[in-house]
Write a protein that holds these residues in place. Structure first.
Motif, PDB file in Angstrom:
ATOM      1  N   VAL A   1       0.838  -1.206   0.000  1.00 42.01           N
ATOM      2  CA  VAL A   1       0.000   0.000   0.000  1.00 42.01           C
ATOM      3  C   VAL A   1       0.874   1.259   0.000  1.00 42.01           C
ATOM      4  CG1 VAL A   1      -1.638   1.331   1.394  1.00 42.01           C
ATOM      5  CG2 VAL A   1      -2.009  -1.105   1.014  1.00 42.01           C
ATOM      6  N   ALA A   2       1.951   1.231   0.772  1.00 43.27           N
ATOM      7  CA  ALA A   2       2.860   2.380   0.797  1.00 43.27           C
ATOM      8  C   ALA A   2       3.485   2.599  -0.576  1.00 43.27           C
ATOM      9  CB  ALA A   2       3.943   2.170   1.845  1.00 43.27           C
ATOM     10  N   PHE A   3       3.899   1.514  -1.222  1.00 40.81           N
ATOM     11  CA  PHE A   3       4.483   1.623  -2.556  1.00 40.81           C
ATOM     12  C   PHE A   3       3.449   2.143  -3.551  1.00 40.81           C
ATOM     13  CE2 PHE A   3       5.641  -0.213  -6.701  1.00 40.81           C
ATOM     14  CZ  PHE A   3       6.863   0.413  -6.872  1.00 40.81           C
ATOM     15  N   ALA A   4       2.219   1.661  -3.463  1.00 40.06           N
ATOM     16  CA  ALA A   4       1.159   2.125  -4.360  1.00 40.06           C
ATOM     17  C   ALA A   4       0.883   3.614  -4.148  1.00 40.06           C
ATOM     18  CB  ALA A   4      -0.109   1.313  -4.140  1.00 40.06           C
ATOM     19  N   GLY A   5       0.890   4.052  -2.901  1.00 38.57           N
ATOM     20  CA  GLY A   5       0.685   5.473  -2.610  1.00 38.57           C
ATOM     21  C   GLY A   5       1.795   6.337  -3.185  1.00 38.57           C
ATOM     22  N   LEU A   6       3.026   5.863  -3.052  1.00 40.00           N
ATOM     23  CA  LEU A   6       4.160   6.597  -3.607  1.00 40.00           C
ATOM     24  C   LEU A   6       4.079   6.645  -5.130  1.00 40.00           C
ATOM     25  CD1 LEU A   6       6.918   7.968  -3.156  1.00 40.00           C
ATOM     26  CD2 LEU A   6       7.936   5.687  -3.319  1.00 40.00           C
ATOM     27  N   LEU A   7       3.727   5.535  -5.733  1.00 41.98           N
ATOM     28  CA  LEU A   7       3.585   5.480  -7.186  1.00 41.98           C
ATOM     29  C   LEU A   7       2.475   6.414  -7.662  1.00 41.98           C
ATOM     30  CD1 LEU A   7       4.688   4.082  -9.706  1.00 41.98           C
ATOM     31  CD2 LEU A   7       2.977   2.301  -9.356  1.00 41.98           C
ATOM     32  N   LEU A   8       1.370   6.433  -6.950  1.00 43.67           N
ATOM     33  CA  LEU A   8       0.262   7.332  -7.301  1.00 43.67           C
ATOM     34  C   LEU A   8       0.700   8.785  -7.213  1.00 43.67           C
ATOM     35  CD1 LEU A   8      -2.771   7.597  -7.984  1.00 43.67           C
ATOM     36  CD2 LEU A   8      -3.189   7.685  -5.540  1.00 43.67           C
ATOM     37  N   LYS A   9       1.448   9.113  -6.182  1.00 43.29           N
ATOM     38  CA  LYS A   9       1.938  10.485  -6.000  1.00 43.29           C
ATOM     39  C   LYS A   9       2.844  10.891  -7.167  1.00 43.29           C
ATOM     40  CE  LYS A   9       2.638  14.038  -3.165  1.00 43.29           C
ATOM     41  NZ  LYS A   9       1.607  14.941  -2.784  1.00 43.29           N
ATOM     42  N   VAL A  10       3.710   9.977  -7.590  1.00 41.39           N
ATOM     43  CA  VAL A  10       4.614  10.273  -8.696  1.00 41.39           C
ATOM     44  C   VAL A  10       3.844  10.418 -10.008  1.00 41.39           C
ATOM     45  CG1 VAL A  10       6.472   9.295 -10.115  1.00 41.39           C
ATOM     46  CG2 VAL A  10       6.646   9.224  -7.627  1.00 41.39           C
ATOM     47  N   VAL A  11       2.933   9.499 -10.269  1.00 40.93           N
ATOM     48  CA  VAL A  11       2.202   9.507 -11.543  1.00 40.93           C
ATOM     49  C   VAL A  11       1.279  10.710 -11.655  1.00 40.93           C
ATOM     50  CG1 VAL A  11       0.485   8.232 -12.900  1.00 40.93           C
ATOM     51  CG2 VAL A  11       2.408   7.039 -11.903  1.00 40.93           C
TER      52      VAL A  11
END
Length: 54
Positions: A26-36
């Motif tokens: 979930v943390a990785f998905a949140g970081l990826l969403l923030k970047v995208v």
């Protein structure tokens, strides 16, 4: 003796390990969403799509 060894075998993840794995995902998905969703990345993706279609 074989029965005890079978019971002590550590196969798969325990519930706490699943929880830690899920939190990391979930943390990785949140970081990826923030970047995208950042302006620079959206601009680059838009340009890429426009070049591919045009």
């Amino acid at each position: 003796m074989k029965r005890i060894a079978r019971l002590r075998r550590d196969t798969g993840m325990a519930t706490a390990e699943y929880a830690v794995g899920i939190l990391a995902a979930v943390a990785f998905a949140g970081l990826l969403l923030k970047v995208v969703t950042s302006a620079k990345v959206q601009s680059a993706l838009t340009g890429l799509v426009e070049r591919a279609l045009g």
